[in-house]
Design an enzyme around this catalytic site. Structure first.
Site, PDB file in Angstrom:
ATOM      1  N   TYR A 143       0.865  -1.177   0.000  1.00 12.97           N
ATOM      2  CA  TYR A 143       0.000   0.000   0.000  1.00 12.97           C
ATOM      3  C   TYR A 143       0.904   1.229   0.000  1.00 12.97           C
ATOM      4  CZ  TYR A 143      -3.380   3.475   1.683  1.00 12.97           C
ATOM      5  OH  TYR A 143      -4.177   4.593   1.820  1.00 12.97           O
ATOM      6  N   ASP A 246       9.663   2.628  -0.140  1.00 14.57           N
ATOM      7  CA  ASP A 246       8.589   3.271   0.600  1.00 14.57           C
ATOM      8  C   ASP A 246       8.761   2.883   2.069  1.00 14.57           C
ATOM      9  OD1 ASP A 246       6.382   4.276   1.781  1.00 14.57           O
ATOM     10  OD2 ASP A 246       4.921   3.368   0.427  1.00 14.57           O
ATOM     11  N   LYS A 274       4.863   8.650   8.984  1.00 13.54           N
ATOM     12  CA  LYS A 274       4.536   8.033  10.276  1.00 13.54           C
ATOM     13  C   LYS A 274       5.526   8.321  11.417  1.00 13.54           C
ATOM     14  CE  LYS A 274       1.595   4.785   7.995  1.00 13.54           C
ATOM     15  NZ  LYS A 274       0.223   4.515   8.309  1.00 13.54           N
TER      16      LYS A 274
HETATM   17  N1  PMP Z   1       3.064   3.997   2.254  1.00 11.66           N
HETATM   18  C1  PMP Z   1       2.965   3.035   3.185  1.00 11.66           C
HETATM   19  C2  PMP Z   1       3.948   1.918   3.184  1.00 11.66           C
HETATM   20  C3  PMP Z   1       1.947   3.088   4.151  1.00 11.66           C
HETATM   21  O1  PMP Z   1       1.862   2.128   5.061  1.00 11.66           O
HETATM   22  C4  PMP Z   1       1.042   4.179   4.124  1.00 11.66           C
HETATM   23  C5  PMP Z   1      -0.067   4.313   5.164  1.00 11.66           C
HETATM   24  N2  PMP Z   1      -0.421   3.195   5.846  1.00 11.66           N
HETATM   25  C6  PMP Z   1       1.198   5.153   3.137  1.00 11.66           C
HETATM   26  C7  PMP Z   1       2.218   5.046   2.223  1.00 11.66           C
HETATM   27  C8  PMP Z   1       0.270   6.340   3.071  1.00 11.66           C
HETATM   28  O2  PMP Z   1       0.531   7.186   4.132  1.00 11.66           O
HETATM   29  P1  PMP Z   1      -0.581   8.243   4.624  1.00 11.66           P
HETATM   30  O3  PMP Z   1      -1.678   7.445   5.241  1.00 11.66           O
HETATM   31  O4  PMP Z   1       0.168   9.102   5.615  1.00 11.66           O
HETATM   32  O5  PMP Z   1      -1.008   9.017   3.444  1.00 11.66           O
END
Ligand code: PMP
Length: 438
Positions: A143, A246, A274
């Site tokens: 994701y 990512d 995060k």
């Molecule tokens: N990349 C990864 C690996 C994630 O786990 C997430 C959110 N769970 C995102 C991108 C998107 O981040 P956000 O919810 O802060 O937009």
């Protein structure tokens, strides 16, 4: 005895009148009976509107690395915002945070954003501009955020929709995505060197990027096999493809330098969010100078009204300072290991086949099989109903991981040894209850 949820349910009813499904993010909707309304968090705990306390292992899907409402962070933010929050000029705080990220992660340069979604979206644009190519590879179960390009074959994909391993199907995860978008993404199984080599060799001339969660942080924390990340690096080098890590979930969680440091493989671009802000909205895109230089005013867009705002940036400054000056992640590893070992022992004693996944700061387990999954297809062989039943029994006892085992257990510095011991006592009890029902 079941928890009293009277006030929580009343508030949720009100929420549903004015907010679709009563939540501001679809992932938070657990059905009309089970969706909670939280009123407070402190350290390792959160409270619902009825005052029920939970040891929190969801940690808002990962950002809380120190603890809820961690004083050093809250105070730095409160202090910073007294002088204004956003100016559409560079601030000294932004410089300081960028210097910290560079020092801690080894990237040459960074741009700040507000969310993981924005960070990966811009990283993909930079990669396309840098290579003059348009398509990208991601891996099944990954994701990367809420925008159209990446909402294919994320961890919500049903097993029956994945297609064959040889020819995976791009499964669209939402209505409302223009039909043409699916042609830009190629989903492949994680850890499958043969499929990856085959695809890259055939299609490299159209590939701008390979974007990878170095461990599957949205699919139980499944680990890269030895050599997997190195193989991706090698293929990107050979064919001029931009490698994007990512690290929205792994960054500042599995090491100060994230997955790049932990696994010893460097990417061209890295996205953070995060844990870098301990729960405040802040994100970053970092990378090699030559690739980051693609972000050029008037030519390749990156930005936003709130990028570098004092709220998120002060939170990052305080959080990263604590991470840099104290053995936070080392401590989280030690306590997470205790928890993983305790869970493994309890499940073994109860004769429940299981396999532990991930690393101590971000781990999960699958039930019903003792084969450790190496990709999303392996994960969904597990008994998800049993997992959910176990989590619901835990929540009733004041311990809260996510009911969906794809979402790992997250640890923070405030999960101390007493909290871990309380968790294991509740876990043993919950296992007993679930077993007695079957
Ligand atoms: N990349 C990864 C690996 C994630 O786990 C997430 C959110 N769970 C995102 C991108 C998107 O981040 P956000 O919810 O802060 O937009």
């Amino acid at each position: 005895m079941a928890r009293d949820l009277t006030k929580t349910r009343a508030l949720f009813e009100r929420a549903k009148q004015v907010i679709p499904y009563g939540v501001n993010s679809n992932f938070r909707y657990w059905g009309d009976e089970e969706t909670l309304v939280a009123t407070r968090g402190e350290g390792a705990y959160i409270w619902d509107a009825d005052g029920n306390r939970y040891i929190d292992y969801r940690l808002a899907f990962g950002p809380i690395i120190l603890g809820h409402a961690y004083p050093a962070v809250v105070e730095r933010v409160a202090e910073a915002i007294r002088d204004g929050t956003t100016f559409a000029w560079t601030t000294p705080l932004e410089v300081q945070v960028a210097e910290r990220i560079v020092r801690m992660t080894g990237v040459d340069q960074v741009r700040l954003s507000n969310t993981g979604t924005e960070a990966t979206m811009h990283a993909l644009r930079i990669a396309r501009a840098y290579t003059s190519r348009e398509r990208f590879i991601k891996f099944e179960g990954q994701y990367h955020g809420m925008y159209d390009y990446v909402l294919f074959t994320t961890a919500g994909t049903p097993a029956s929709a994945l297609g064959s391993r040889r020819n995976p199907i791009n499964v669209q995860m939402s209505s409302g995505i223009p039909e043409g978008i699916r042609r830009y993404v190629i989903n492949l199984p994680f850890n499958d060197v043969e499929r990856l080599e085959e695809t890259v060799e055939a299609r490299w001339h159209e590939l701008a990027a390979i974007i990878v969660e170095p461990l599957l942080g949205n699919a139980a924390g499944i680990l890269p096999r030895p050599g997997w990340l190195e193989k991706i690096r090698e293929l990107c080098d050979r064919y001029g493809i931009v490698l994007i890590f990512d690290e929205v979930k792994t960054g500042f969680r599995i090491a100060n330098g994230g997955a790049q440091e932990y696994f010893g493989v460097r990417a061209d671009l890295v996205t953070y969010a995060k844990a870098m802000g301990n729960g405040f909205p802040i994100a970053a895109i970092g990378g090699r100078r030559e690739v980051m230089a693609t972000v050029e005013p008037g030519r390749v867009s990156h930005g936003g009204t709130y990028t570098g705002n004092a709220v998120g940036t002060a939170a990052a400054d305080a959080t990263l300072e604590v991470l840099e000056t104290k053995p936070i992640i080392k401590t989280i590893f030690r306590r997470g290991r205790q928890l993983m070992e305790g869970i493994h022992e309890i499940l073994t004693r109860a004769d429940i086949p299981h396999a532990m996944t991930g690393l101590p700061p971000i781990f999960s387990f699958i039930l019903g099989t003792d084969e450790e999954p190496v990709d999303f297809r392996g994960y969904i062989q597990g008994d998800e109903d049993l997992y959910e039943a176990l989590v619901m029994a835990l929540i009733e006892r004041g311990v809260m991981p996510d009911a969906d085992g794809r979402e790992p257990w997250f640890l923070c510095y405030s999960h101390d040894e007493e909290v871990i011991a309380d968790t294991l006592t509740a876990f043993e009890d919950a296992v007993r209850e679930v077993k007695s029902r079957s």
